[in-house]
Design an enzyme around this catalytic site. Structure first.
Site, PDB file in Angstrom:
ATOM      1  N   PHE A   8       0.839  -1.200   0.000  1.00  0.00           N
ATOM      2  CA  PHE A   8       0.000   0.000   0.000  1.00  0.00           C
ATOM      3  C   PHE A   8       0.868   1.242   0.000  1.00  0.00           C
ATOM      4  O   PHE A   8       0.842   2.059   0.921  1.00  0.00           O
ATOM      5  CB  PHE A   8      -0.949  -0.038   1.213  1.00  0.00           C
ATOM      6  CG  PHE A   8      -2.196   0.778   1.021  1.00  0.00           C
ATOM      7  CD1 PHE A   8      -3.037   0.552  -0.060  1.00  0.00           C
ATOM      8  CD2 PHE A   8      -2.521   1.796   1.912  1.00  0.00           C
ATOM      9  CE1 PHE A   8      -4.180   1.311  -0.247  1.00  0.00           C
ATOM     10  CE2 PHE A   8      -3.667   2.549   1.741  1.00  0.00           C
ATOM     11  CZ  PHE A   8      -4.495   2.309   0.658  1.00  0.00           C
ATOM     12  N   LYS A 125       8.214  -5.145 -10.664  1.00  0.00           N
ATOM     13  CA  LYS A 125       8.959  -5.579 -11.858  1.00  0.00           C
ATOM     14  C   LYS A 125       9.751  -6.860 -11.637  1.00  0.00           C
ATOM     15  O   LYS A 125      10.081  -7.563 -12.594  1.00  0.00           O
ATOM     16  CB  LYS A 125       9.909  -4.459 -12.295  1.00  0.00           C
ATOM     17  CG  LYS A 125       9.174  -3.305 -12.933  1.00  0.00           C
ATOM     18  CD  LYS A 125       9.838  -1.978 -12.649  1.00  0.00           C
ATOM     19  CE  LYS A 125       8.935  -1.114 -11.826  1.00  0.00           C
ATOM     20  NZ  LYS A 125       9.492   0.165 -11.431  1.00  0.00           N
ATOM     21  N   VAL A 152       5.755  -1.608 -16.934  1.00  0.00           N
ATOM     22  CA  VAL A 152       6.512  -0.852 -17.940  1.00  0.00           C
ATOM     23  C   VAL A 152       5.666   0.319 -18.417  1.00  0.00           C
ATOM     24  O   VAL A 152       4.501   0.143 -18.770  1.00  0.00           O
ATOM     25  CB  VAL A 152       6.849  -1.742 -19.165  1.00  0.00           C
ATOM     26  CG1 VAL A 152       7.677  -0.966 -20.187  1.00  0.00           C
ATOM     27  CG2 VAL A 152       7.586  -3.006 -18.734  1.00  0.00           C
ATOM     28  N   GLU A 210      11.942   4.846  -7.297  1.00  0.00           N
ATOM     29  CA  GLU A 210      11.723   3.606  -6.549  1.00  0.00           C
ATOM     30  C   GLU A 210      12.008   3.867  -5.081  1.00  0.00           C
ATOM     31  O   GLU A 210      12.731   4.808  -4.726  1.00  0.00           O
ATOM     32  CB  GLU A 210      12.695   2.523  -7.039  1.00  0.00           C
ATOM     33  CG  GLU A 210      12.451   2.050  -8.439  1.00  0.00           C
ATOM     34  CD  GLU A 210      11.064   1.479  -8.636  1.00  0.00           C
ATOM     35  OE1 GLU A 210      10.737   0.461  -8.031  1.00  0.00           O
ATOM     36  OE2 GLU A 210      10.292   2.078  -9.405  1.00  0.00           O
ATOM     37  N   ASP A 221      16.294  -0.526 -12.844  1.00  0.00           N
ATOM     38  CA  ASP A 221      14.845  -0.478 -13.126  1.00  0.00           C
ATOM     39  C   ASP A 221      14.571  -0.526 -14.639  1.00  0.00           C
ATOM     40  O   ASP A 221      13.790  -1.370 -15.095  1.00  0.00           O
ATOM     41  CB  ASP A 221      14.251   0.792 -12.468  1.00  0.00           C
ATOM     42  CG  ASP A 221      12.830   1.051 -12.892  1.00  0.00           C
ATOM     43  OD1 ASP A 221      11.915   0.495 -12.260  1.00  0.00           O
ATOM     44  OD2 ASP A 221      12.618   1.790 -13.879  1.00  0.00           O
ATOM     45  N   LYS A 225      12.712  -3.574 -16.949  1.00  0.00           N
ATOM     46  CA  LYS A 225      11.616  -3.313 -17.896  1.00  0.00           C
ATOM     47  C   LYS A 225      11.970  -3.823 -19.292  1.00  0.00           C
ATOM     48  O   LYS A 225      11.121  -4.364 -20.002  1.00  0.00           O
ATOM     49  CB  LYS A 225      11.316  -1.818 -17.938  1.00  0.00           C
ATOM     50  CG  LYS A 225      10.679  -1.305 -16.655  1.00  0.00           C
ATOM     51  CD  LYS A 225      10.687   0.207 -16.621  1.00  0.00           C
ATOM     52  CE  LYS A 225       9.993   0.750 -15.379  1.00  0.00           C
ATOM     53  NZ  LYS A 225      10.326   2.151 -15.118  1.00  0.00           N
ATOM     54  N   GLY A 316       4.575   7.444 -11.872  1.00  0.00           N
ATOM     55  CA  GLY A 316       3.552   8.212 -11.156  1.00  0.00           C
ATOM     56  C   GLY A 316       2.437   7.275 -10.731  1.00  0.00           C
ATOM     57  O   GLY A 316       2.067   6.355 -11.467  1.00  0.00           O
TER      58      GLY A 316
HETATM   59  N1  HSE Z   1      10.947   4.386 -10.646  1.00  0.00           N
HETATM   60  C1  HSE Z   1      10.262   4.100 -11.860  1.00  0.00           C
HETATM   61  C2  HSE Z   1      10.596   5.163 -12.882  1.00  0.00           C
HETATM   62  C3  HSE Z   1       8.782   4.069 -11.585  1.00  0.00           C
HETATM   63  O1  HSE Z   1      11.119   6.207 -12.498  1.00  0.00           O
HETATM   64  O2  HSE Z   1      10.361   4.975 -14.069  1.00  0.00           O
HETATM   65  C4  HSE Z   1       7.953   3.548 -12.718  1.00  0.00           C
HETATM   66  O3  HSE Z   1       8.266   2.235 -13.043  1.00  0.00           O
END
Ligand code: HSE
Length: 341
Positions: A8, A125, A152, A210, A221, A225, A316
């Site tokens: 949450f 992810k 993604v 993140e 990250d 993706k 977001g």
């Molecule tokens: N931390 C990731 C970004 C969040 O900035 O793209 C979305 O996956």
């Protein structure tokens, strides 16, 4: 549609807000009435088989820092695995933070849900990047669906855009900006001439980064993706370890400003062609892929279409919440057509 929400944070809270706002629309247009029967965070959870009051959950979380403090239905110490196993529900939403090392505890939550005959939607992810085929197989054996659109592109449907394109055409190469945080940082260094640290603090305040921001800055990250895109949308069999990753930590303000004079912008570019990579690259500012702020973009070079690009917000809470809704609708529609998985 009975839902268990595991995790949450920003995304989970945003999802509840969007669901409350869209409740009438979801019912009238699709006949979907999402009912949250359990919510869990790191301190405990709240359970009510009749459906929890979303407003009360949000208010309690804001005031007390946990949904476990929700009057009557909250319970400290409640764990996701017990709730996923014991509480009757149709779908588990796995929204816990990404662990790039072994995907846990997300993978265990998802496996438990699938074994219990529950569909799964995740924005985490780790599980689809590290165990996609195994989880897909398990879901299919248990006749449930495993969806991860929000992993993604935030709300921008990069996975479906790439998948649809590659089904009817041959995708020869892909270049993409897949991380909102680093794109925001690089944009601020370029436009506002501010330091990386300052821009990172802004990105954190805006809810893009993140929980462990090094995953953004070090390119982990976007590499996760890229792994998800390659395996899901391009049907390649690649492992996260196959990607050569360079983050933006060594980019200096001076480098950014030098490129600016030449009408180029440094962007953290993810590529799939002969090899798979994530690396900062100077890009001509006029290129369609060269988007700013927290935007993401993906450019496909294909045999028949030629070049096609999709652009949209890549991070977001509210944006990612729409991807979850889209997966919930997909599950609802697939189930109503009688195709279980
Ligand atoms: N931390 C990731 C970004 C969040 O900035 O793209 C979305 O996956």
């Amino acid at each position: 549609m009975r839902l268990i929400v595991v995790g949450f944070g920003n995304v989970g809270r945003s999802l509840l807000s969007v669901m409350m706002e869209q409740a009438r629309d979801l019912d009238e247009r699709f006949g979907v009435e999402p009912k949250i029967v359990a919510v869990l965070d790191s301190k405990g959870g709240a359970v009510d088989s009749k459906g929890l009051n979303m407003r009360e959950l949000l208010e309690t979380d804001t005031k007390e820092g946990t949904v476990a403090a929700t009057p009557k239905v909250g319970q400290f110490g409640l764990t996701p695995l017990s709730v996923i196993g014991d509480v009757e529900a149709d779908i588990v939403l796995e929204l816990t933070p990404t662990n790039p090392v072994n995907g846990e505890p997300g993978i265990s939550h998802i496996e438990k849900a699938i074994r219990n005959g529950k569909h799964v939607v995740t924005t985490n992810k780790g599980p689809p990047a590290l165990a996609m085929r195994r989880l897909q197989r398990m879901a299919s054996q248990n006749k449930v669906l495993f969806r991860f659109s929000g992993t993604v592109g935030g709300g921008t449907p990069i996975l479906e855009f790439t998948k649809k394109t590659s089904e009817a055409d041959e995708v020869q190469s892909l270049r993409a900006i897949l991380n909102g945080t680093t794109n925001y940082i690089l944009t601020q260094m370029h436009d506002a001439n501010i330091s990386m640290d300052e821009a990172l603090s802004q990105a954190q305040r805006l809810g893009y980064a993140e929980k462990d921001y090094s995953l953004d800055v070090n390119g982990i990250d976007p590499a996760l993706k890229l792994t998800i895109i390659a395996n899901y949308a391009l049907e390649r069999e690649i492992s996260f370890k196959d990607i050569r990753i360079t983050g933006i930590a060594d980019i200096r303000l001076e480098d950014v400003q030098n490129h600016k004079r030449e009408r180029r912008k440094i962007k953290l570019i993810c590529s799939i062609d002969d090899e798979l990579s994530v690396a900062p690259v100077p890009v001509e500012a006029a290129q369609p892929i060269c988007v700013d702020g927290s935007l993401n973009s993906v450019q496909l070079r294909t045999k028949y279409i030629g070049e096609t690009t999709l652009v949209g917000p890549g991070a977001g809470g509210l944006q990612t919440a729409t991807a979850i809704l889209s997966d919930l609708l997909y599950i609802h529609q697939t189930r109503s057509q009688g195709n279980e998985a």
